[in-house]
Design an enzyme around this catalytic site. Structure first.
Site, PDB file in Angstrom:
ATOM      1  N   LEU A 246      14.705   5.401  -7.617  1.00 22.43           N
ATOM      2  CA  LEU A 246      16.154   5.588  -7.637  1.00 22.43           C
ATOM      3  C   LEU A 246      16.644   5.678  -6.200  1.00 22.43           C
ATOM      4  O   LEU A 246      16.131   6.484  -5.417  1.00 22.43           O
ATOM      5  CB  LEU A 246      16.530   6.862  -8.396  1.00 22.43           C
ATOM      6  CG  LEU A 246      18.031   7.186  -8.481  1.00 22.43           C
ATOM      7  CD1 LEU A 246      18.768   6.122  -9.285  1.00 22.43           C
ATOM      8  CD2 LEU A 246      18.265   8.570  -9.089  1.00 22.43           C
TER       9      LEU A 246
ATOM     10  N   HIS B 254      18.704  -9.880   3.883  1.00 24.11           N
ATOM     11  CA  HIS B 254      19.794  -9.565   2.967  1.00 24.11           C
ATOM     12  C   HIS B 254      20.153 -10.715   2.032  1.00 24.11           C
ATOM     13  O   HIS B 254      20.581 -10.486   0.898  1.00 24.11           O
ATOM     14  CB  HIS B 254      21.031  -9.164   3.774  1.00 24.11           C
ATOM     15  CG  HIS B 254      21.934  -8.225   3.069  1.00 24.11           C
ATOM     16  ND1 HIS B 254      22.806  -7.390   3.718  1.00 24.11           N
ATOM     17  CD2 HIS B 254      22.111  -7.958   1.753  1.00 24.11           C
ATOM     18  CE1 HIS B 254      23.476  -6.654   2.845  1.00 24.11           C
ATOM     19  NE2 HIS B 254      23.075  -6.993   1.645  1.00 24.11           N
TER      20      HIS B 254
ATOM     21  N   GLY C 236       0.801  -1.215   0.000  1.00 27.35           N
ATOM     22  CA  GLY C 236       0.000   0.000   0.000  1.00 27.35           C
ATOM     23  C   GLY C 236       0.837   1.269   0.000  1.00 27.35           C
ATOM     24  O   GLY C 236       0.309   2.364  -0.198  1.00 27.35           O
TER      25      GLY C 236
ATOM     26  N   GLY D 251      22.899   3.838  -2.703  1.00 26.17           N
ATOM     27  CA  GLY D 251      23.362   2.715  -1.907  1.00 26.17           C
ATOM     28  C   GLY D 251      24.598   3.048  -1.093  1.00 26.17           C
ATOM     29  O   GLY D 251      25.518   3.718  -1.579  1.00 26.17           O
TER      30      GLY D 251
ATOM     31  N   TYR E  51      26.641  -3.200   6.205  1.00 30.58           N
ATOM     32  CA  TYR E  51      27.425  -2.056   5.731  1.00 30.58           C
ATOM     33  C   TYR E  51      28.040  -1.249   6.866  1.00 30.58           C
ATOM     34  O   TYR E  51      28.902  -0.410   6.635  1.00 30.58           O
ATOM     35  CB  TYR E  51      26.551  -1.129   4.878  1.00 30.58           C
ATOM     36  CG  TYR E  51      25.848  -1.798   3.720  1.00 30.58           C
ATOM     37  CD1 TYR E  51      26.280  -3.024   3.223  1.00 30.58           C
ATOM     38  CD2 TYR E  51      24.739  -1.199   3.123  1.00 30.58           C
ATOM     39  CE1 TYR E  51      25.626  -3.635   2.167  1.00 30.58           C
ATOM     40  CE2 TYR E  51      24.087  -1.804   2.057  1.00 30.58           C
ATOM     41  CZ  TYR E  51      24.526  -3.027   1.587  1.00 30.58           C
ATOM     42  OH  TYR E  51      23.880  -3.621   0.540  1.00 30.58           O
TER      43      TYR E  51
END
Length: 314
Positions: free
Chosen positions: A17, A107, A11, A20, A51
């Site tokens: 774009l 991930h 929803g 990252g 990360y």
């Protein structure tokens, strides 16, 4: 610039774009790069436990005084330090300095321990608790998605995968399955043909299309991902490139342009697969030779040792 919002089955909608943070590391550098990305016009940030820069994302948003509603945050459960999903999402929210993330992903399917249904049920609880507006997966293939959906109460909203013209055929079944079940594809590695595999068959259509549009080959590749209906996840430390990525949203490739890239990609995929196979074979052969040499050396040394022992006795 028409990087439009893409509706999700939850929803909500996702910006098509994303910036990252996977290569940024931690510390002041990612804060500086994130500040540049926001200043340039990016507002979808893709991070992860793995990360190690969720905290830097939170700091940057705070320093810039951005409203939470102005930023779309994706993060991922990476099984960091062996932590489970309930603990991991709480840690991520604390680092990001927010009460919810817009998209929370598993991930990698290897993290689904003891199995995919059990782990997905934990993800569903994250969404039900309001800690994530949407939940999804990353690097899942169509068989793994099928296992997930067989017991899911909530469908994954997105599947983030490695996608570019040279692996498009390889990913085709996953793409078809996702489309059938209203799962949005997010693509990382879209620039592989120009960054990691230059000089291949895709170069020709990319150069022709880029010349016709007055664009760069990077922009054409991002426009190709957009034409596939997928979200682009990319990055750069150079502001000029970030601006060009934003401008790529203005490119509208024709069906013929997309087909030309697809066809060249399929040709290149066969060559790359063969080349990588030969490379792996070569590594295997080299390893085998080294093992044989080592065995021969130690066998010879043992023989010399035995001879020396006999001589000493005599």
């Amino acid at each position: 610039m028409p990087w439009d919002l893409i509706p999700l089955n939850s929803g909500y909608s996702i910006p098509s774009l994303a910036y990252g943070t996977g290569t940024l590391g931690s510390g002041q550098w990612p804060i500086d790069q994130l500040t540049q990305a926001f200043d340039t016009g990016f507002y979808h940030i893709d991070t992860a436990q793995l990360y190690r820069n969720e905290a830097e994302v939170g700091v940057t948003i705070g320093q810039l005084g951005l409203e939470r509603s102005d930023v779309f945050i994706t993060t991922k459960f990476s099984g960091f330090d062996g932590l489970d999903i309930p603990t991991s999402i709480q840690n991520s929210l604390q680092y990001l300095n927010t009460s919810y993330v817009d998209l929370y992903l598993i991930h990698n399917p290897d993290l689904a321990v003891p199995d995919i249904p059990t782990v997905w049920a934990q993800m569903e609880k994250v969404q039900e608790a309001g800690l994530a507006r949407s939940i999804g997966v990353s690097n899942f293939n169509e068989k793994q998605l099928e296992i997930l959906l067989s017991s899911a109460k909530i469908k994954p909203a997105a599947n983030q995968i490695h996608l570019h013209p040279y692996n498009y055929q390889q990913q085709s079944l996953t793409l078809e399955y996702a489309a059938k079940h209203d799962i949005v594809i997010e693509a990382y590695g879209a620039l592989t043909p120009v960054t990691s595999e230059p000089g291949g068959p895709v170069d020709a259509p990319l150069n022709e299309i880029a010349t016709r549009f007055g664009a760069t080959t990077d922009q054409v590749l991002l426009a190709w991902i957009k034409a596939k209906g997928a979200v682009v996840v990319t990055t750069s430390s150079k502001k000029a490139r970030l601006l060009s990525y934003l401008s790529a949203g203005d490119l509208e490739l024709s069906a013929g342009d997309v087909e030309a890239i697809d066809t060249a990609g399929a040709i290149g995929e066969k060559g790359i697969t063969l080349r990588h196979g030969l490379r792996e074979l070569g590594v295997g052969v080299l390893f085998g030779i080294l093992v044989l040499v080592a065995c021969s050396y130690f066998k010879g040394r043992n023989k010399r040792g035995n001879v020396a022992e006999v001589l000493r006795r005599n």
